[in-house]
Design a protein around this motif. Structure first.
Motif, PDB file in Angstrom:
ATOM      1  N   LEU B 255       0.831  -1.201   0.000  1.00  0.00           N
ATOM      2  CA  LEU B 255       0.000   0.000   0.000  1.00  0.00           C
ATOM      3  C   LEU B 255       0.867   1.253   0.000  1.00  0.00           C
ATOM      4  O   LEU B 255       0.533   2.250  -0.632  1.00  0.00           O
ATOM      5  N   ALA B 256       1.994   1.182   0.736  1.00  0.00           N
ATOM      6  CA  ALA B 256       2.883   2.340   0.815  1.00  0.00           C
ATOM      7  C   ALA B 256       3.478   2.656  -0.551  1.00  0.00           C
ATOM      8  O   ALA B 256       3.946   3.767  -0.774  1.00  0.00           O
ATOM      9  N   PRO B 259       0.872   4.262  -6.265  1.00  0.00           N
ATOM     10  CA  PRO B 259       0.964   5.647  -6.741  1.00  0.00           C
ATOM     11  C   PRO B 259      -0.189   6.483  -6.204  1.00  0.00           C
ATOM     12  O   PRO B 259      -1.332   6.021  -6.136  1.00  0.00           O
ATOM     13  N   SER B 260       0.123   7.728  -5.853  1.00  0.00           N
ATOM     14  CA  SER B 260      -0.872   8.539  -5.153  1.00  0.00           C
ATOM     15  C   SER B 260      -2.099   8.808  -6.010  1.00  0.00           C
ATOM     16  O   SER B 260      -3.201   8.974  -5.492  1.00  0.00           O
ATOM     17  N   VAL B 261      -1.925   8.836  -7.322  1.00  0.00           N
ATOM     18  CA  VAL B 261      -3.058   9.153  -8.178  1.00  0.00           C
ATOM     19  C   VAL B 261      -4.160   8.097  -8.016  1.00  0.00           C
ATOM     20  O   VAL B 261      -5.356   8.398  -8.133  1.00  0.00           O
ATOM     21  N   VAL B 262      -3.752   6.884  -7.678  1.00  0.00           N
ATOM     22  CA  VAL B 262      -4.736   5.816  -7.489  1.00  0.00           C
ATOM     23  C   VAL B 262      -5.617   6.123  -6.281  1.00  0.00           C
ATOM     24  O   VAL B 262      -6.832   5.934  -6.308  1.00  0.00           O
ATOM     25  N   PHE B 263      -4.983   6.630  -5.219  1.00  0.00           N
ATOM     26  CA  PHE B 263      -5.773   7.012  -4.050  1.00  0.00           C
ATOM     27  C   PHE B 263      -6.748   8.132  -4.411  1.00  0.00           C
ATOM     28  O   PHE B 263      -7.861   8.190  -3.899  1.00  0.00           O
ATOM     29  N   GLY B 264      -6.290   9.021  -5.299  1.00  0.00           N
ATOM     30  CA  GLY B 264      -7.165  10.104  -5.742  1.00  0.00           C
ATOM     31  C   GLY B 264      -8.398   9.560  -6.448  1.00  0.00           C
ATOM     32  O   GLY B 264      -9.521  10.000  -6.185  1.00  0.00           O
ATOM     33  N   LEU B 265      -8.186   8.589  -7.319  1.00  0.00           N
ATOM     34  CA  LEU B 265      -9.319   8.000  -8.041  1.00  0.00           C
ATOM     35  C   LEU B 265     -10.272   7.306  -7.077  1.00  0.00           C
ATOM     36  O   LEU B 265     -11.488   7.405  -7.188  1.00  0.00           O
ATOM     37  N   LEU B 266      -9.671   6.611  -6.102  1.00  0.00           N
ATOM     38  CA  LEU B 266     -10.484   5.930  -5.094  1.00  0.00           C
ATOM     39  C   LEU B 266     -11.344   6.936  -4.345  1.00  0.00           C
ATOM     40  O   LEU B 266     -12.551   6.748  -4.167  1.00  0.00           O
ATOM     41  N   LEU B 289      -5.475  11.984   1.703  1.00  0.00           N
ATOM     42  CA  LEU B 289      -4.075  11.941   2.119  1.00  0.00           C
ATOM     43  C   LEU B 289      -3.884  10.938   3.255  1.00  0.00           C
ATOM     44  O   LEU B 289      -2.848  10.288   3.348  1.00  0.00           O
ATOM     45  N   ALA B 290      -4.903  10.818   4.118  1.00  0.00           N
ATOM     46  CA  ALA B 290      -4.793   9.875   5.235  1.00  0.00           C
ATOM     47  C   ALA B 290      -4.618   8.451   4.710  1.00  0.00           C
ATOM     48  O   ALA B 290      -3.873   7.654   5.286  1.00  0.00           O
ATOM     49  N   LEU B 291      -5.297   8.136   3.611  1.00  0.00           N
ATOM     50  CA  LEU B 291      -5.146   6.803   3.026  1.00  0.00           C
ATOM     51  C   LEU B 291      -3.687   6.535   2.675  1.00  0.00           C
ATOM     52  O   LEU B 291      -3.195   5.421   2.814  1.00  0.00           O
ATOM     53  N   MET B 292      -3.008   7.606   2.213  1.00  0.00           N
ATOM     54  CA  MET B 292      -1.616   7.430   1.799  1.00  0.00           C
ATOM     55  C   MET B 292      -0.664   7.443   2.976  1.00  0.00           C
ATOM     56  O   MET B 292       0.375   6.792   2.953  1.00  0.00           O
ATOM     57  N   THR B 293      -1.004   8.249   3.991  1.00  0.00           N
ATOM     58  CA  THR B 293      -0.104   8.393   5.136  1.00  0.00           C
ATOM     59  C   THR B 293      -0.182   7.177   6.056  1.00  0.00           C
ATOM     60  O   THR B 293       0.779   6.833   6.724  1.00  0.00           O
TER      61      THR B 293
END
Ligand SMILES: Nc1ncnc2c1ncn2[C@@H]1O[C@H](COP(=O)(O)OP(=O)(O)OP(=O)(O)O)[C@@H](O)[C@H]1O
Ligand SMILES: [Mg+2]
Lengths: 265, 428
Positions: B255-256, B259-266, B289-293
């Motif tokens: 998960l870490a 790519p961040s763009v995927v979290f954006g789409l989610l 951002l929390a999903l990524m952090t």
């Protein structure tokens, strides 16, 4: 059912504080302790000796269920303290460890003040009714640990700032602060100089008045000096167990004899 | 009786030995120089980056202002109906008074063009503050329009033939006269920090973006810190070691690396699509951002927990502490500096993250700072993205200035992380 337990207890109580029967310990596939049966008396110092890797620490750690914390360790057999099976599901290992204190090979004070180190056990077990009560418990424990004179003016400085020998005595004070009935010591003097060692030995002799003390040591002299009973382990077996004087002067087993005279180990 | 092994005589002074020694020393030196060269290259890159950003961005920290004597004409200003008051007329009259020779509405409009479009808001604010000003003449300092700002800063070459210049000779002449009269002055550009975005570069500021980023990071922290620490403690201290926990572990590590763009789409699909949360809001940005952090914090926390020596756990267990007492009274406090360091680094990453915020619409053009985390807003990186896309010359330097502000925040956060690490570092 309760009556039965009591009756059983009375019988067992007669001589041994701790009685182990056919204890086997496995670390995964390693068979570390093989069919060990031993009775450890109250108010005596029992020494465990034997070559490195023979299972002394392993057996010692069975007595307060410290092995529970190792995932791959498996303990079989029966160990009773005051007639109560300590591996019984009804026994809370946390309660047990308050009753069976332990001092480790390497001094491991908490990175807190000297006072807090000693006060921690009594605090979590609710042994002190008030602040003054706690102060008294801490002082008594530190006196028992022969550290009071050195520590009384710096109780609120970190315990990690003490010298190695002082740290070990602090750990002993911490262990006795919960008023355990049995004190397990795993090579408590291996990191200490002769003077600190002498202090700790004196302490052990003193503790014998109230506790049953089990000490693992690599020093024959130490075993001879402080213990009344000695158990000799070899490759996971308890080879010989008896009066310290008899083990050192007149061992029955050849392996014991070779070990004490320095030929194995 | 006993055999003695004969020693092989080694001649340490022989030519072979000394040449071997030399070869070894050469190899060591080569390694050393290679290392120094790579560090040098890294520093050079960093230097080029900083120089290019600073050289194009420094001018945005200064803004040219002109002082004009404004006559607050009661004819044009109606204190009770400010929206209908004609502040443009007031400004035009002011400029007319300054340049009496100018004739014709068109030429006057060109002259008034020296002033920023925001000048009328400046004088309106003065009236709001003090309605008694109506009828008075007051010297007011207002920002000049971007082109004149560029001229004053020397970015417009007067030698260029008139038809290729953005300002013709007449406009330059007007401005030069103001300069001669000592009315023009370049001062620190507070608007860069205290204004929200604007179409006009001389008025555009980062307030909205800074507050938006702050709300987003706060949301991100509030969500990811407790959840991350809780998950890490469970996995590290309580979870049984089996296939299932291994699977979770592998997935968190993967998960870490997503790519961040995927979290954006989610976030776009789930938060905005299903739950209908407010688009462009820092709250949704923070959740994304929390999903990524989260994985970063979990990994850092687990590492910090693992670094607590086992002897401390044994000591606590040995006096009869329960497992949860061991964790919460001994292990966690000792791991805290490491956890905080990891969290700050995770948040710093989140602060610079652009792609997921673009996808949830935090690149909207919004001219007021968000009052709550649920209002539409930009964030620092998306503001940079917007400005970098704007054609006006003034936005070029402002883009770099915004990058400098963002870098400033990142450096500050990392400095706090380093401070925490050094301050609470323990040796056992
Ligand atoms: N955590 C563990 N995992 C796997 N094997 C272990 C573990 N702890 C001990 N053992 C094994 O169990 C055996 C007994 O170890 P133990 O530590 O009890 O020896 P010891 O008599 O205390 O030795 P020493 O005098 O060197 O401390 C050894 O063979 C050791 O390799
Ligand atoms: Mg050992």
């Amino acid at each position: 059912m309760n009556d039965m337990k009591l009756a059983e207890k009375a019988v067992r109580m007669s001589e041994a504080k701790i009685s182990a029967r056919d204890v086997n310990v496995f670390y995964g596939d390693t068979h570390a302790i093989k069919d060990v049966s031993v009775d450890i008396a109250d108010r005596t110092v029992t020494a465990f000796i034997g070559p490195s890797g023979c299972g002394k620490s392993t057996f010692l750690r069975c007595l307060n269920r410290m092995n529970d914390t190792i995932d791959i360790a498996r303990v079989e057999g029966e160990i009773r303290i005051d007639g109560q099976d300590i591996y019984d599901p009804s026994i809370d290992p946390v309660q047990l460890r308050a009753k069976v204190g332990m001092v480790f090979q390497k001094p491991n004070p908490f990175p807190k003040s000297i006072y807090d180190n000693v006060a921690y056990g009594p605090k979590i077990h609710g042994l002190a009714r008030s602040k003054a009560d706690l102060d008294e418990i801490v002082e008594r424990a530190l006196r028992r640990g022969a550290l009071w004179e050195e520590a009384k003016d710096r109780l609120h400085q970190p315990g990690t700032g003490l010298s190695g020998g002082q740290q070990q005595r602090l750990c002993i004070a911490r262990a006795v602060a919960t008023e355990p009935e049995v004190l397990l010591m795993d090579e408590p003097c291996s990191a200490l100089d002769p003077i600190a060692t002498a202090q700790v030995e004196e302490l052990i002799d003193d503790l014998r008045k109230n506790y049953s003390v089990v000490i693992v040591t690599h020093s024959m002299q130490q075993a001879a000096r402080v213990s009344q009973k000695t158990a000799f382990f070899h490759l996971g077996n308890l080879v010989e167990f008896g009066e310290t004087g008899q083990i050192f002067t007149n061992p029955k087993d050849r392996r014991t004899e070779s070990y004490i005279t320095g030929r194995i180990g | 009786m006993t055999e003695t092994t004969p020693t092989r005589g080694i001649d340490w002074a022989s030519p072979e030995t000394s040449s071997r020694l030399k070869a070894r020393r050469r190899r060591q030196n080569r390694l050393k120089y290679a290392g120094m060269v790579s560090i040098g290259i890294a520093f050079l890159m960093l230097g080029i980056l900083l120089v290019s950003i600073i050289s194009s961005g420094y001018s945005a920290f200064v803004q040219t202002h002109v002082e004009i004597d404004v006559f607050f004409d009661p004819e044009a200003i109606d204190v009770d109906d400010l929206p209908r008051s004609n502040f443009n007329a007031v400004l035009a009259a002011t400029m007319q008074a300054q340049f009496p020779e100018v004739e014709g509405t068109a030429e006057l409009r060109r002259l008034t063009g020296i002033l920023s479009d925001g000048a009328r808001w400046t004088i309106r604010d003065l009236i709001v503050e003090n309605p008694d000003l109506v009828g008075e003449t007051v010297a007011v300092s207002v920002p000049v329009a971007d082109t004149y700002d560029q001229l004053y800063k020397g970015f417009i070459d007067r030698e260029t033939p008139e038809q290729f210049r953005r300002l013709d000779d007449a406009q330059i002449a007007y401005f030069d006269r103001l300069v001669e009269e000592g009315r023009v002055e370049a001062t620190f550009n507070w608007a860069l920090f205290f204004n929200a975005d604007s179409r006009f570069p001389e008025l555009a500021g980062l307030k909205g973006a800074i507050i938006g980023s702050f709300y987003a990071l706060a949301t991100c922290f509030v969500l990811s810190f407790p959840v991350g620490i809780g998950a890490a403690i469970y996995l590290e201290e309580f979870a049984p070691r089996n296939r299932f926990s291994d699977l979770i572990e592998v997935n968190i590590n993967n998960l870490a690396a997503v790519p961040s763009v995927v979290f954006g789409l989610l976030a776009l699909a789930v938060f905005l699509g299903w739950f209908g949360m407010p688009r462009s809001s820092p709250f949704v940005g923070g959740m994304t951002l929390a999903l990524m952090t989260l994985p970063t914090i979990i990994i850092a926390t687990r590492a910090a927990l693992k670094a607590v020596p086992p002897s401390i756990r044994e000591a606590a267990l040995g006096v009869g502490a329960s497992r949860h007492q061991v964790v919460f009274q001994h292990v966690l406090p000792l791991a805290m500096p490491g956890i905080l360091t990891g969290t700050i680094i995770g948040l710093a990453q989140a602060l610079g993250e652009t792609a997921p915020l673009l996808l949830i619409g935090m690149n909207a053009f919004i001219t007021s700072a968000p009052a709550t985390p649920f209002d539409s807003s930009t964030a620092l990186p998306t503001q940079i993205f917007i400005w970098a896309d704007s054609p006006e010359r003034g936005f070029v330097s402002r883009t770099s200035a915004a990058i400098m502000v963002l870098l400033g925040f990142l450096v500050m956060m990392n400095a706090v992380a380093i401070y925490l690490r050094n301050r609470f570092q323990r040796t056992w």
